[in-house]
Motif scaffolding. Sequence first.
Motif, PDB file in Angstrom:
ATOM      1  N   GLN A 309       0.751  -1.085   0.159  1.00 12.50           N
ATOM      2  CA  GLN A 309       0.177  -0.224  -0.095  1.00 12.50           C
ATOM      3  C   GLN A 309       0.791   1.226   0.058  1.00 12.50           C
ATOM      4  O   GLN A 309       0.507   2.008  -0.770  1.00 12.50           O
ATOM      5  CB  GLN A 309      -0.821   0.017   1.320  1.00 12.50           C
ATOM      6  CG  GLN A 309      -1.993  -1.016   1.020  1.00 12.50           C
ATOM      7  CD  GLN A 309      -2.869  -0.956   2.489  1.00 12.50           C
ATOM      8  OE1 GLN A 309      -3.782  -0.310   2.485  1.00 12.50           O
ATOM      9  NE2 GLN A 309      -2.645  -1.966   3.170  1.00 12.50           N
ATOM     10  N   LEU A 310       2.038   1.123   0.616  1.00 14.87           N
ATOM     11  CA  LEU A 310       2.911   2.600   0.703  1.00 14.87           C
ATOM     12  C   LEU A 310       3.166   2.966  -0.660  1.00 14.87           C
ATOM     13  O   LEU A 310       3.323   4.018  -1.073  1.00 14.87           O
ATOM     14  CB  LEU A 310       4.098   2.168   1.602  1.00 14.87           C
ATOM     15  CG  LEU A 310       3.935   1.854   3.062  1.00 14.87           C
ATOM     16  CD1 LEU A 310       5.227   1.230   3.675  1.00 14.87           C
ATOM     17  CD2 LEU A 310       3.468   3.302   3.629  1.00 14.87           C
ATOM     18  N   GLU A 311       3.427   2.043  -1.609  1.00 11.33           N
ATOM     19  CA  GLU A 311       3.876   2.176  -2.957  1.00 11.33           C
ATOM     20  C   GLU A 311       2.500   2.708  -3.626  1.00 11.33           C
ATOM     21  O   GLU A 311       2.552   3.456  -4.656  1.00 11.33           O
ATOM     22  CB  GLU A 311       4.415   0.692  -3.509  1.00 11.33           C
ATOM     23  CG  GLU A 311       5.661   0.376  -2.904  1.00 11.33           C
ATOM     24  CD  GLU A 311       6.178  -0.991  -3.307  1.00 11.33           C
ATOM     25  OE1 GLU A 311       7.401  -1.433  -3.032  1.00 11.33           O
ATOM     26  OE2 GLU A 311       5.410  -1.829  -4.117  1.00 11.33           O
ATOM     27  N   ASP A 312       1.416   1.835  -3.642  1.00  7.52           N
ATOM     28  CA  ASP A 312       0.177   1.928  -4.326  1.00  7.52           C
ATOM     29  C   ASP A 312      -0.498   3.460  -3.790  1.00  7.52           C
ATOM     30  O   ASP A 312      -0.967   4.119  -4.816  1.00  7.52           O
ATOM     31  CB  ASP A 312      -0.943   0.972  -4.096  1.00  7.52           C
ATOM     32  CG  ASP A 312      -0.422  -0.517  -4.767  1.00  7.52           C
ATOM     33  OD1 ASP A 312       0.358  -0.334  -5.662  1.00  7.52           O
ATOM     34  OD2 ASP A 312      -0.862  -1.492  -4.090  1.00  7.52           O
ATOM     35  N   PHE A 315       3.361   6.849  -1.928  1.00  7.95           N
ATOM     36  CA  PHE A 315       4.541   7.565  -0.832  1.00  7.95           C
ATOM     37  C   PHE A 315       5.869   7.080  -1.310  1.00  7.95           C
ATOM     38  O   PHE A 315       6.718   7.845  -0.870  1.00  7.95           O
ATOM     39  CB  PHE A 315       3.893   6.910   0.758  1.00  7.95           C
ATOM     40  CG  PHE A 315       2.739   7.294   1.238  1.00  7.95           C
ATOM     41  CD1 PHE A 315       2.795   8.543   1.525  1.00  7.95           C
ATOM     42  CD2 PHE A 315       1.687   6.478   1.311  1.00  7.95           C
ATOM     43  CE1 PHE A 315       1.318   9.106   2.175  1.00  7.95           C
ATOM     44  CE2 PHE A 315       0.568   6.771   1.967  1.00  7.95           C
ATOM     45  CZ  PHE A 315       0.277   8.105   2.294  1.00  7.95           C
ATOM     46  N   CYS A 316       5.907   6.166  -2.159  1.00 10.81           N
ATOM     47  CA  CYS A 316       7.203   5.905  -2.806  1.00 10.81           C
ATOM     48  C   CYS A 316       6.755   5.288  -4.109  1.00 10.81           C
ATOM     49  O   CYS A 316       5.697   4.775  -4.177  1.00 10.81           O
ATOM     50  CB  CYS A 316       8.045   4.942  -1.914  1.00 10.81           C
ATOM     51  SG  CYS A 316       7.335   3.436  -1.303  1.00 10.81           S
ATOM     52  N   ALA A 317       7.909   4.901  -4.819  1.00 10.62           N
ATOM     53  CA  ALA A 317       7.562   4.336  -5.985  1.00 10.62           C
ATOM     54  C   ALA A 317       7.340   2.799  -5.998  1.00 10.62           C
ATOM     55  O   ALA A 317       7.888   2.178  -4.922  1.00 10.62           O
ATOM     56  CB  ALA A 317       8.826   4.679  -7.166  1.00 10.62           C
ATOM     57  N   LYS A 318       6.515   2.046  -7.225  1.00  7.29           N
ATOM     58  CA  LYS A 318       6.498   0.748  -7.104  1.00  7.29           C
ATOM     59  C   LYS A 318       7.633  -0.134  -6.776  1.00  7.29           C
ATOM     60  O   LYS A 318       8.829   0.419  -7.674  1.00  7.29           O
ATOM     61  CB  LYS A 318       5.746   0.313  -8.260  1.00  7.29           C
ATOM     62  CG  LYS A 318       5.481  -1.196  -8.392  1.00  7.29           C
ATOM     63  CD  LYS A 318       4.769  -1.808  -6.908  1.00  7.29           C
ATOM     64  CE  LYS A 318       3.413  -1.508  -6.820  1.00  7.29           C
ATOM     65  NZ  LYS A 318       2.607  -2.135  -5.497  1.00  7.29           N
ATOM     66  N   GLY A 319       7.920  -0.989  -6.172  1.00 10.36           N
ATOM     67  CA  GLY A 319       9.170  -1.513  -5.626  1.00 10.36           C
ATOM     68  C   GLY A 319      10.363  -1.136  -4.410  1.00 10.36           C
ATOM     69  O   GLY A 319      11.373  -1.384  -4.373  1.00 10.36           O
TER      70      GLY A 319
END
Lengths: 395, 140
Positions: A309-312, A315-319
């Motif tokens: 979820q942090l990525e989605d 808050f940061c990029a995927k990966g």
Amino acid sequence: MSEALSHRDRCAIAGIGATEFSKDSGRSELTLAAQACRAALQDAGLTVADVDGVVSCDYDLVSYGAIADALGIADLTYWGQTGPGGSGPCAMVGQAVAAILSGQATTVLVYRALNGRSGRRYGLGAPDPDARVGGRGAYEEFFAPYGLVTPGQFFALLAQRHMSTYGTRYEALAEIALACREAANRNPAAQMHERALTLEQCLAARPISLPLRLFDFCLETDGACAVVVTSAERAADCAQPPVLVRAVAQSTGPRVQPGVMYPMLMRPDITVTPSQTVARTLFSRAGLGPSEVDVAQIYDCFTITVLLQLEDYGFCAKGEGGAFTESGALRPGGALPINTAGGNLSEGYVHGMNHVLEGVRQIRGTSTSQVTGAEVSLVTSAPPPGTSALLLVRG
Amino acid sequence: MSGMFNDVAVLPLMPVEDDHDTGGFFAAARRGELALRFCSECGQLLHLPRQVCFACGGARSEWRAVPGRGRVHAWTTVTHQVHPAFPTPYTVVLVDLEEIDARLVGSLPGEAELEVGQPVRVRFDRAPDGTTVPNWEVEA
């Protein structure tokens, strides 16, 4: 698609209430729900006579009729149910907002009650060994015959894929468990309040479904949480400072797949969840972006659920969820303090309804891990199959 | 494509075989075929299987045999037993099919040593009553 009418800042959460969180409540879900609802009304300075609507999720054993009768509501003019447990809480608040703004109710109780430890334990998996599995649109026949029978096993597959695709380290998952535990250690109401946790314990914990280990799993909890939703005008006259629903959103994303959870494994990229599309809708409706979020309650049935979820949510990029997490971002003073009451991992597993309550406390300034000056508070619910999310701001 | 049968004494959690949307998958497995559902009108793959087509709106669809080869997409080794039918450890594997954009699940004994992209081939686990479930094994 034409533009939706805006609900921005037009409704508020006026009251919050919870029972104690335990392993054995010694009473029915109905009693728990009624006690949490009465506590939320008392917190708001309202009474049962003010209530004309209720919303629950479709896993809840407490029906609208049962709660109306147990509270002595004179006439319920609105009731609604959302999807399954974990994906529900923010959507439940959204349904209350919809009921209020469409004139179907003025004051809505949103509740979740479960005996998640002493009653039915979700982690045991549903299928009866002697019954055939599948049919009725659940698509279990493609998963259960292979021993894929619990949510933990489902999320372990996502974790393994994320690790092999992006080089994510187990230490990143452990850091999520540790951040939640640190918050629980400051929250006297948390089930894990008195239990310290170290990185060494996480790394050495017994494996459950690799790569996930014991502390990657949430708690099993008996308890209930409730909130009172009403119009912003009405909330201004209540006992607590109003916490406005800046925006609420639901999303399935494309090709959602049928069933509840396991069919999501058929989506092209299993490391992307419907949180990616719900975030777009949520931030657009709010006129805000991820960089403006001061504090977040991120649904945490498992540690990996948070990382994805942090990525989605952007808050940061995927990966990059692993590196973001290992930077210390999730701790007090970090870029994005999360689960400040302890979350599902360490406060209690009330299917993320406890996350809504803590999101409200952060805006009120009453959290036991208060983020100083918090003005924008994000709450998320579980990703599969669809998901929901909520942005709260000061009234 | 016809594949190898693996007769087993017990098939844990046997599937429902007469569902309108999914039954054809298990009927094909009884014949030793891996089959997926496709729209008869526009050719769209309908996986997980259902009769109606999301692409063209049609309600005529058919089962077509597909190659029984795939590659490992992800896996988890289950070490904590929660279900009596599945003694631990065992490894649940997600398999991307070759030549077609679809994914299926399999189960390997023990702590399987796997890699993403590793080739696997289908095998048909058949219970004494004939109920059959496609499963996967690592290519020799």
